[in-house]
Design a protein around this motif. Sequence first.
Motif, PDB file in Angstrom:
ATOM      1  N   ALA A 117      -0.191   3.794   5.090  1.00 18.01           N
ATOM      2  CA  ALA A 117      -0.700   2.429   5.202  1.00 18.01           C
ATOM      3  C   ALA A 117       0.430   1.407   5.061  1.00 18.01           C
ATOM      4  CB  ALA A 117      -1.765   2.171   4.141  1.00 18.01           C
ATOM      5  N   ASN A 118       1.567   1.845   4.507  1.00 20.61           N
ATOM      6  CA  ASN A 118       2.708   0.968   4.339  1.00 20.61           C
ATOM      7  C   ASN A 118       3.502   0.935   5.646  1.00 20.61           C
ATOM      8  OD1 ASN A 118       5.340  -0.045   3.694  1.00 20.61           O
ATOM      9  ND2 ASN A 118       4.891   0.325   1.550  1.00 20.61           N
ATOM     10  N   PRO A 176       0.824  -1.206   0.000  1.00 22.21           N
ATOM     11  CA  PRO A 176       0.000   0.000   0.000  1.00 22.21           C
ATOM     12  C   PRO A 176       0.858   1.257   0.000  1.00 22.21           C
ATOM     13  CG  PRO A 176      -0.076  -1.071   2.145  1.00 22.21           C
ATOM     14  CD  PRO A 176       0.684  -1.971   1.240  1.00 22.21           C
ATOM     15  N   GLN A 177       0.312   2.365  -0.450  1.00 27.10           N
ATOM     16  CA  GLN A 177       1.027   3.628  -0.522  1.00 27.10           C
ATOM     17  C   GLN A 177       0.878   4.422   0.780  1.00 27.10           C
ATOM     18  OE1 GLN A 177       2.820   4.759  -3.309  1.00 27.10           O
ATOM     19  NE2 GLN A 177       2.504   2.643  -3.941  1.00 27.10           N
TER      20      GLN A 177
END
Length: 60
Positions: free
Chosen positions: A23-24, A19-20
């Motif tokens: 969220a990463n 995820p970008q």
Amino acid sequence: MSGKRRCRMHGGARGSGAPQGEANGRYRDGLRTKEAVALRAEVRRLQSSARDLLGALSGV
């Protein structure tokens, strides 16, 4: 692989991956986000334009 949407060896498909942003799990401080990089590029462009304008005015 001709005619296939996914590589049978690597399995990569559009939209797969981490995820970008926040969220990463490796997200740290936002220094390298697309928005931050674009903002710094815009600031550099504006500084260059201002420098060129001041150079042209001082030559008058």
